[in-house]
Design a protein around this motif. Structure first.
Motif, PDB file in Angstrom:
ATOM      1  N   THR A   1       0.839  -1.188   0.000  1.00 30.97           N
ATOM      2  CA  THR A   1       0.000   0.000   0.000  1.00 30.97           C
ATOM      3  C   THR A   1       0.879   1.244   0.000  1.00 30.97           C
ATOM      4  O   THR A   1       1.597   1.505   0.966  1.00 30.97           O
ATOM      5  N   ARG A   2       0.824   1.997  -1.088  1.00 31.75           N
ATOM      6  CA  ARG A   2       1.645   3.188  -1.227  1.00 31.75           C
ATOM      7  C   ARG A   2       0.956   4.373  -0.564  1.00 31.75           C
ATOM      8  O   ARG A   2      -0.243   4.581  -0.738  1.00 31.75           O
ATOM      9  N   LEU A   3       1.718   5.160   0.170  1.00 28.23           N
ATOM     10  CA  LEU A   3       1.181   6.303   0.899  1.00 28.23           C
ATOM     11  C   LEU A   3       1.494   7.583   0.143  1.00 28.23           C
ATOM     12  O   LEU A   3       2.656   7.867  -0.158  1.00 28.23           O
ATOM     13  N   THR A   4       0.456   8.365  -0.160  1.00 28.64           N
ATOM     14  CA  THR A   4       0.647   9.580  -0.957  1.00 28.64           C
ATOM     15  C   THR A   4       0.142  10.825  -0.255  1.00 28.64           C
ATOM     16  O   THR A   4       0.063  11.884  -0.880  1.00 28.64           O
ATOM     17  N   SER A   5      -0.218  10.725   1.023  1.00 23.73           N
ATOM     18  CA  SER A   5      -0.617  11.910   1.770  1.00 23.73           C
ATOM     19  C   SER A   5      -0.450  11.667   3.255  1.00 23.73           C
ATOM     20  O   SER A   5      -0.509  10.525   3.728  1.00 23.73           O
ATOM     21  N   ARG A   6      -0.280  12.743   4.010  1.00 26.29           N
ATOM     22  CA  ARG A   6      -0.189  12.622   5.463  1.00 26.29           C
ATOM     23  C   ARG A   6      -1.489  12.113   6.074  1.00 26.29           C
ATOM     24  O   ARG A   6      -1.436  11.280   6.991  1.00 26.29           O
ATOM     25  N   PRO A   7      -2.665  12.583   5.633  1.00 23.54           N
ATOM     26  CA  PRO A   7      -3.893  12.018   6.210  1.00 23.54           C
ATOM     27  C   PRO A   7      -3.979  10.511   6.047  1.00 23.54           C
ATOM     28  O   PRO A   7      -4.434   9.803   6.952  1.00 23.54           O
ATOM     29  N   ALA A   8      -3.539   9.999   4.885  1.00 22.96           N
ATOM     30  CA  ALA A   8      -3.558   8.548   4.676  1.00 22.96           C
ATOM     31  C   ALA A   8      -2.591   7.858   5.632  1.00 22.96           C
ATOM     32  O   ALA A   8      -2.898   6.803   6.209  1.00 22.96           O
ATOM     33  N   ALA A   9      -1.400   8.457   5.806  1.00 23.07           N
ATOM     34  CA  ALA A   9      -0.420   7.873   6.718  1.00 23.07           C
ATOM     35  C   ALA A   9      -0.917   7.918   8.158  1.00 23.07           C
ATOM     36  O   ALA A   9      -0.756   6.946   8.913  1.00 23.07           O
ATOM     37  N   GLU A  10      -1.531   9.025   8.559  1.00 20.94           N
ATOM     38  CA  GLU A  10      -2.046   9.140   9.919  1.00 20.94           C
ATOM     39  C   GLU A  10      -3.184   8.162  10.170  1.00 20.94           C
ATOM     40  O   GLU A  10      -3.287   7.579  11.257  1.00 20.94           O
ATOM     41  N   ALA A  11      -4.040   7.967   9.162  1.00 18.01           N
ATOM     42  CA  ALA A  11      -5.126   7.000   9.303  1.00 18.01           C
ATOM     43  C   ALA A  11      -4.571   5.593   9.475  1.00 18.01           C
ATOM     44  O   ALA A  11      -5.055   4.805  10.301  1.00 18.01           O
ATOM     45  N   TYR A  12      -3.533   5.271   8.707  1.00 20.77           N
ATOM     46  CA  TYR A  12      -2.909   3.957   8.834  1.00 20.77           C
ATOM     47  C   TYR A  12      -2.290   3.793  10.220  1.00 20.77           C
ATOM     48  O   TYR A  12      -2.467   2.750  10.880  1.00 20.77           O
ATOM     49  N   LEU A  13      -1.592   4.827  10.687  1.00 25.08           N
ATOM     50  CA  LEU A  13      -0.974   4.747  12.006  1.00 25.08           C
ATOM     51  C   LEU A  13      -2.008   4.557  13.105  1.00 25.08           C
ATOM     52  O   LEU A  13      -1.770   3.823  14.068  1.00 25.08           O
TER      53      LEU A  13
END
Length: 404
Positions: A11-23
């Motif tokens: 899963t490639r991360l292309t935004s901080r909101p996506a990364a924060e949701a994953y975290l």
């Protein structure tokens, strides 16, 4: 606004909101808090000169329990009580327990697995030492993986404490469930941070560290963390800020198929997500973020459950005392509120706790009160006895290593 994109590599991360949701999903696994675990570390030595054991000797001793970081073909079987065996960069040996439903069960299985481990190592004349800091040998890294090569190189740019931390220290770490919901997670997280300096002072027992003047520090092991790479080691006292802190932490490693995992200079994981490093190392994936999490070393760390990482390794089997204390202090809302009241006056006093320990009278009073409180809430008679004795020790200003 970017999103997380599925690619062949993950899963490639292309935004901080996506990364924060994953975290948010991987750092805090929500549910009723039921389980407790621990990681115990020991220094190792091999006669006749009491040098560090060779990795080959550790593998020969551990057999099917050898960690795959030493032998990738090993089945890495847990010991009979469920503990996995790992080896730290300087040859320190670690038991990582299975999670259990009570501190009593956890301690009983760890005692049994420790006996098995000591017996296995004795087959190669390898000795285990219950000490939080090595005061007799220079730091020497045995593990040669790219991770530890880049870690040592990075920390050496800051000073001598990084390599000493990696190779010459040992800790007692305790793991607990995160909580049933976000509010409960924050309550537990806040308490574990608030009591941290008090607990550091109460269990400090590493006054000497090789090559570092004693300087009246109560916990030289904790000092190593305070002296290096603050953006990676200080953390945040609020669980709500944890994802942001993770993304703003500098990269330590960038995994690849080669031997050089050095990241671009001065780059954070957030920079990588934002695309600033795309031309150099492409876009990060969730696997890259998972690995980044393992390169962060705050005193309280989120890994699905919560790790308490600020305690010195304890003499003998006294590691049972901080386990019993953490278990009791998190056992219900009433004791948690009382513990927070006790700890708040010294919350944030990490340096004083590491340097002065129980010589700081405010920390001494807090430690005495906190351990007495834990004793009053512990359901186990043996733990009550141990906690009462620890509270009395703290009242007298004595370190665990000073008890007869």
């Amino acid at each position: 606004m970017g999103t997380a994109v599925q690619s062949a590599e993950g899963t490639r991360l292309t935004s901080r909101p996506a990364a924060e949701a994953y975290l948010g999903g991987v750092c805090f696994k929500l549910g009723p808090p039921q389980l407790i675990g621990a990681e115990l570390e020991w220094l190792t030595a091999q006669p006749p000169d009491r040098g560090r054991p060779e990795l080959a000797s550790l593998a020969a001793a551990l057999g099917p329990h050898t960690p795959q970081t030493i032998d990738p073909s090993s089945p890495a079987q847990p010991l009979p009580g469920g503990s996995a065996v790992t080896v730290e960069p300087g040859g320190q040996i670690e038991l990582s327990s299975a999670p259990y439903r009570s501190a009593r069960e956890l301690c009983d299985y760890l005692v049994a697995d420790h006996a098995v481990l000591a017996d296995l190592l004795s087959s190669q004349s390898i000795l285990m030492t219950s000490a939080a800091a090595d005061d007799s040998r220079p730091a020497q890294r045995l593990m040669q993986s790219p991770r530890y090569q880049v870690m040592e190189s990075h920390f050496e740019e800051i000073g001598p404490f990084g390599k000493l931390m990696m190779c010459n220290t040992a800790a007692t770490q305790i793991s607990v469930d995160a909580g049933v919901d976000a509010a409960a997670v924050e309550e537990r997280w806040r308490l574990l941070y608030a009591i941290g300096p008090t607990m550091v002072a109460a269990f400090a027992c590493s006054r000497q560290l090789f090559g570092i003047p004693e300087g009246q520090w109560a916990s030289q092991r904790m000092r190593t963390w305070l002296e290096l790479d603050a953006p990676r080691t200080i953390g945040t006292p609020s669980s709500a800020d944890y994802a942001s802190w993770v993304l703003n932490a500098p990269l330590l490693c960038v995994c690849n198929d080669g031997d050089d995992w050095t990241p671009p200079a001065d780059a954070t994981f957030g920079d990588w997500v934002d695309g600033a490093l795309s031309e150099v190392i492409g876009r990060p994936t969730t696997a890259d973020l998972d690995y980044h999490l393992t390169t962060l070393f705050p005193p309280v760390r989120a890994v699905g459950h919560i790790e308490v990482r600020y305690l010195d390794a304890q003499p003998g089997d006294l590691w049972r005392v901080p386990i019993a204390a953490i278990d009791a202090l998190l056992s219900g809302p009433g004791v948690m509120a009382e513990a927070l009241d006790v700890a708040l006056p010294t919350a944030g006093c990490w340096k004083s706790a590491a340097q002065f320990g129980l010589r700081d009278l405010e920390l001494r009073a807090s430690a005495t009160a906190l351990l007495s409180l834990a004793a009053s809430y512990s359901p186990d008679p043996e733990f009550v006895r141990l906690l009462d004795a620890a509270a009395e020790r703290c009242c007298r200003g004595r370190a665990p290593s000073e008890e007869s």
